[in-house]
Write a protein that holds these residues in place. Structure first.
Motif, PDB file in Angstrom:
ATOM      1  N   VAL A 209       0.837  -1.296  -0.051  1.00 32.72           N
ATOM      2  CA  VAL A 209       0.095   0.085   0.102  1.00 32.72           C
ATOM      3  C   VAL A 209       1.100   1.210   0.076  1.00 32.72           C
ATOM      4  O   VAL A 209       2.041   1.313   0.725  1.00 32.72           O
ATOM      5  N   ILE A 210       0.269   2.475  -0.525  1.00 35.89           N
ATOM      6  CA  ILE A 210       1.042   3.542  -0.609  1.00 35.89           C
ATOM      7  C   ILE A 210      -0.171   4.633  -0.454  1.00 35.89           C
ATOM      8  O   ILE A 210      -1.328   4.199  -0.530  1.00 35.89           O
ATOM      9  N   ARG A 211       0.513   5.909  -0.416  1.00 30.59           N
ATOM     10  CA  ARG A 211      -0.570   7.230  -0.214  1.00 30.59           C
ATOM     11  C   ARG A 211      -0.291   7.820  -1.719  1.00 30.59           C
ATOM     12  O   ARG A 211       0.870   7.897  -2.220  1.00 30.59           O
ATOM     13  N   LEU A 212      -1.166   9.016  -1.704  1.00 29.54           N
ATOM     14  CA  LEU A 212      -1.042   9.625  -2.883  1.00 29.54           C
ATOM     15  C   LEU A 212       0.262  10.560  -3.074  1.00 29.54           C
ATOM     16  O   LEU A 212       0.588  10.698  -4.094  1.00 29.54           O
ATOM     17  N   SER A 213       0.780  10.885  -1.738  1.00 35.30           N
ATOM     18  CA  SER A 213       1.658  11.883  -1.549  1.00 35.30           C
ATOM     19  C   SER A 213       3.080  11.110  -1.961  1.00 35.30           C
ATOM     20  O   SER A 213       4.193  11.600  -1.911  1.00 35.30           O
ATOM     21  N   HIS A 214       3.222   9.848  -1.929  1.00 36.51           N
ATOM     22  CA  HIS A 214       4.516   9.207  -1.865  1.00 36.51           C
ATOM     23  C   HIS A 214       4.970   9.369  -3.409  1.00 36.51           C
ATOM     24  O   HIS A 214       4.278   9.518  -4.500  1.00 36.51           O
ATOM     25  N   THR A 215       6.331   8.984  -3.561  1.00 37.94           N
ATOM     26  CA  THR A 215       6.932   9.167  -4.912  1.00 37.94           C
ATOM     27  C   THR A 215       6.807   7.871  -5.751  1.00 37.94           C
ATOM     28  O   THR A 215       6.555   6.857  -5.049  1.00 37.94           O
ATOM     29  N   ILE A 216       7.123   7.992  -7.014  1.00 38.38           N
ATOM     30  CA  ILE A 216       7.285   6.951  -7.768  1.00 38.38           C
ATOM     31  C   ILE A 216       8.186   5.836  -7.416  1.00 38.38           C
ATOM     32  O   ILE A 216       8.030   4.636  -7.424  1.00 38.38           O
ATOM     33  N   GLN A 217       9.462   6.103  -6.967  1.00 32.24           N
ATOM     34  CA  GLN A 217      10.360   5.479  -6.406  1.00 32.24           C
ATOM     35  C   GLN A 217      10.191   4.544  -5.342  1.00 32.24           C
ATOM     36  O   GLN A 217      10.162   3.463  -5.110  1.00 32.24           O
ATOM     37  N   PHE A 218       9.512   5.349  -4.413  1.00 28.15           N
ATOM     38  CA  PHE A 218       8.822   4.651  -3.249  1.00 28.15           C
ATOM     39  C   PHE A 218       7.907   3.316  -3.691  1.00 28.15           C
ATOM     40  O   PHE A 218       7.648   2.282  -3.238  1.00 28.15           O
ATOM     41  N   MET A 219       6.866   3.854  -4.702  1.00 25.61           N
ATOM     42  CA  MET A 219       6.012   3.112  -5.066  1.00 25.61           C
ATOM     43  C   MET A 219       6.427   1.767  -5.716  1.00 25.61           C
ATOM     44  O   MET A 219       6.299   0.624  -5.498  1.00 25.61           O
ATOM     45  N   LEU A 220       7.519   2.094  -6.563  1.00 20.75           N
ATOM     46  CA  LEU A 220       8.127   0.846  -7.184  1.00 20.75           C
ATOM     47  C   LEU A 220       8.882  -0.166  -5.977  1.00 20.75           C
ATOM     48  O   LEU A 220       9.089  -1.498  -6.296  1.00 20.75           O
ATOM     49  N   CYS A 221       9.552   0.676  -5.202  1.00 21.52           N
ATOM     50  CA  CYS A 221      10.021  -0.195  -3.949  1.00 21.52           C
ATOM     51  C   CYS A 221       8.995  -1.174  -3.230  1.00 21.52           C
ATOM     52  O   CYS A 221       9.180  -2.374  -2.972  1.00 21.52           O
ATOM     53  N   GLU A 222       7.981  -0.318  -2.975  1.00 19.19           N
ATOM     54  CA  GLU A 222       6.844  -1.206  -2.338  1.00 19.19           C
ATOM     55  C   GLU A 222       6.470  -2.314  -3.128  1.00 19.19           C
ATOM     56  O   GLU A 222       6.071  -3.399  -2.658  1.00 19.19           O
ATOM     57  N   MET A 223       6.136  -2.024  -4.276  1.00 18.95           N
ATOM     58  CA  MET A 223       5.445  -3.139  -5.205  1.00 18.95           C
ATOM     59  C   MET A 223       6.550  -4.264  -5.485  1.00 18.95           C
ATOM     60  O   MET A 223       6.252  -5.487  -5.377  1.00 18.95           O
ATOM     61  N   THR A 224       7.721  -4.079  -5.439  1.00 16.00           N
ATOM     62  CA  THR A 224       8.844  -5.220  -5.685  1.00 16.00           C
ATOM     63  C   THR A 224       9.042  -5.774  -4.388  1.00 16.00           C
ATOM     64  O   THR A 224       9.274  -7.167  -4.447  1.00 16.00           O
ATOM     65  N   SER A 225       9.154  -5.073  -3.209  1.00 16.84           N
ATOM     66  CA  SER A 225       9.385  -5.848  -1.924  1.00 16.84           C
ATOM     67  C   SER A 225       8.271  -6.771  -1.597  1.00 16.84           C
ATOM     68  O   SER A 225       8.592  -7.895  -0.890  1.00 16.84           O
ATOM     69  N   LYS A 226       6.982  -6.427  -1.864  1.00 12.59           N
ATOM     70  CA  LYS A 226       5.637  -7.261  -1.563  1.00 12.59           C
ATOM     71  C   LYS A 226       5.508  -8.212  -2.550  1.00 12.59           C
ATOM     72  O   LYS A 226       4.844  -9.104  -2.427  1.00 12.59           O
ATOM     73  N   ARG A 227       6.232  -8.390  -3.654  1.00 15.32           N
ATOM     74  CA  ARG A 227       6.070  -9.293  -4.754  1.00 15.32           C
ATOM     75  C   ARG A 227       4.491  -9.545  -5.249  1.00 15.32           C
ATOM     76  O   ARG A 227       4.091 -10.786  -5.222  1.00 15.32           O
ATOM     77  N   ALA A 228       3.617  -8.464  -5.069  1.00 16.17           N
ATOM     78  CA  ALA A 228       2.329  -8.965  -5.547  1.00 16.17           C
ATOM     79  C   ALA A 228       2.115  -8.308  -6.919  1.00 16.17           C
ATOM     80  O   ALA A 228       0.985  -8.726  -7.608  1.00 16.17           O
ATOM     81  N   GLY A 229       3.161  -7.723  -7.727  1.00 17.30           N
ATOM     82  CA  GLY A 229       2.881  -6.950  -8.999  1.00 17.30           C
ATOM     83  C   GLY A 229       2.026  -6.018  -8.940  1.00 17.30           C
ATOM     84  O   GLY A 229       1.203  -5.471  -9.987  1.00 17.30           O
ATOM     85  N   ALA A 230       1.561  -5.362  -7.770  1.00 12.39           N
ATOM     86  CA  ALA A 230       0.658  -4.045  -7.579  1.00 12.39           C
ATOM     87  C   ALA A 230       0.656  -3.675  -6.356  1.00 12.39           C
ATOM     88  O   ALA A 230       1.268  -4.158  -5.353  1.00 12.39           O
ATOM     89  N   VAL A 231       0.171  -2.448  -6.127  1.00 13.44           N
ATOM     90  CA  VAL A 231       0.050  -1.706  -5.047  1.00 13.44           C
ATOM     91  C   VAL A 231      -1.082  -0.795  -4.856  1.00 13.44           C
ATOM     92  O   VAL A 231      -1.868  -0.203  -5.756  1.00 13.44           O
ATOM     93  N   SER A 232      -1.950  -0.793  -3.670  1.00 11.35           N
ATOM     94  CA  SER A 232      -3.087  -0.272  -3.658  1.00 11.35           C
ATOM     95  C   SER A 232      -2.647   1.227  -3.134  1.00 11.35           C
ATOM     96  O   SER A 232      -1.749   1.580  -2.295  1.00 11.35           O
ATOM     97  N   VAL A 233      -3.483   2.206  -3.639  1.00 11.65           N
ATOM     98  CA  VAL A 233      -3.202   3.678  -3.196  1.00 11.65           C
ATOM     99  C   VAL A 233      -4.468   3.968  -2.436  1.00 11.65           C
ATOM    100  O   VAL A 233      -5.739   3.926  -2.479  1.00 11.65           O
ATOM    101  N   LEU A 234      -4.053   4.310  -1.160  1.00 15.37           N
ATOM    102  CA  LEU A 234      -5.051   4.581  -0.193  1.00 15.37           C
ATOM    103  C   LEU A 234      -4.954   6.200   0.167  1.00 15.37           C
ATOM    104  O   LEU A 234      -4.083   6.877   0.114  1.00 15.37           O
TER     105      LEU A 234
END
Length: 321
Positions: A209-234
């Motif tokens: 999960v991420i927030r709208l305020s997060h960066t693209i870099q953070f989004m990519l790290c979150e998606m990669t580390s959780k290995r789900a191929g996706a990330v929810s924006v809350l």
């Protein structure tokens, strides 16, 4: 010897034994079902030799279809296992002749405990029959054994009668598929009827999960580390604003845009599909597979519309759904 003829002979004789059993069904059999239904304790099946094996199978069928039952080995009962019998129980003793010594020795002790007894036997006047509260006779004219010795027709009839008792009790108790599933959680039916999305979803630290305020870099790290191929924006209240998947990232890159120059809001899908955590897992799997455009991941919400996890199609398939 004509082998095929011999095979057919045995099958024919055992089929005849079942037919004779059906013809003999009467009030004592109905009384047995009512007696078992009203039992305040458990049903205990016992027998020795081949009849003991049949008794064991009947107990397994009963216990898996809503009738509390247990198998008591005829011989072991004489060495402490009879302690499992209580006054509220019903003991079903299976024995073709009704004269097996191990069963007859058990009789007075079962009586002393106060449990009632049902005999399944081919001999209506046997000692076992006379010592029981109710007798269910399985009429056997001959065994399929060429020597008329090895239990064949007699054990088949006893087994079929046990199945009939269990199925009648099933109907009387209005035993439903969901009840059956509760007793078979490891089988495919159990999984299909019992498992909810919440039982299989990725949650807590495993939920990307991420927030709208997060960066693209953070989004990519979150998606990669959780290995789900996706990330929810809350949003700040953990409500779903959107979803970013591998597809969304590829779409940006294929369009020639600079991914790192974009905001989370510009990359995400603002209207993603999602599911509730209390939905049946098998229905969600079917939804994911049968869509016009199949998807592999879905955000999971609770009934307060807050994101509580994520479900991947691999999570569902790996559990045998």
């Amino acid at each position: 010897m004509d082998i095929l003829q011999e095979l057919r002979r045995v099958i024919r004789l055992e089929g005849q034994a079942i037919a004779h059993l059906e013809e003999s069904i009467g009030l004592p059999f109905e009384e047995a079902v009512r007696m078992l239904q009203a039992c305040q304790g458990k049903v205990i099946l016992t027998g020795v030799g081949k009849s003991g094996l049949i008794a064991n199978k009947i107990s397994a069928t009963m216990v898996s279809t809503g009738t509390p039952a247990v198998y008591l080995h005829g011989s072991e009962g004489l060495h402490g296992d009879i302690g499992i019998v209580a006054k509220e129980d019903i003991v079903i003793a299976v024995g073709k002749s009704g004269e097996s010594e191990e069963l007859l020795v058990l009789l007075p002790f079962i009586r002393k405990i106060g449990a009632r007894m049902i005999a399944i036997t081919a001999q209506a006047n046997s000692t076992l029959a006379r010592g029981s509260d109710l007798v269910l006779v399985t009429p056997i004219q001959e065994e399929a054994c060429p020597l008329n010795l090895a239990p064949t027709c007699s054990t088949t009839a006893a087994l079929v009668l046990g199945d009939a008792l269990a199925m009648a009790l099933m109907k009387l108790r209005n035993f439903q598929p969901t009840d059956y599933a509760m007793f078979h959680p490891g089988g495919q039916l159990g999984k299909r009827l019992l498992l909810n999305v919440g039982d299989l979803m990725r949650t807590g630290e495993a939920n990307a999960v991420i927030r709208l305020s997060h960066t693209i870099q953070f989004m990519l790290c979150e998606m990669t580390s959780k290995r789900a191929g996706a990330v929810s924006v809350l949003d700040d209240e953990d409500r779903l604003l959107g979803l970013i998947t591998d597809f969304d990232i590829r779409r940006v890159l294929e369009g020639g845009q600079n991914l790192f120059a974009l905001t989370i809001g510009a990359v995400m899908n603002p209207k993603p599909s999602w599911v509730y955590q209390d939905e049946k897992a098998v229905k969600v799997l079917q939804f994911m597979e049968k869509r016009e455009k199949p998807i592999s991941v879905l955000p999971v919400l609770n009934r307060q519309e807050k994101v509580v996890g994520m479900i991947h199609i691999h999570d569902l398939i790996s559990r045998g759904l």
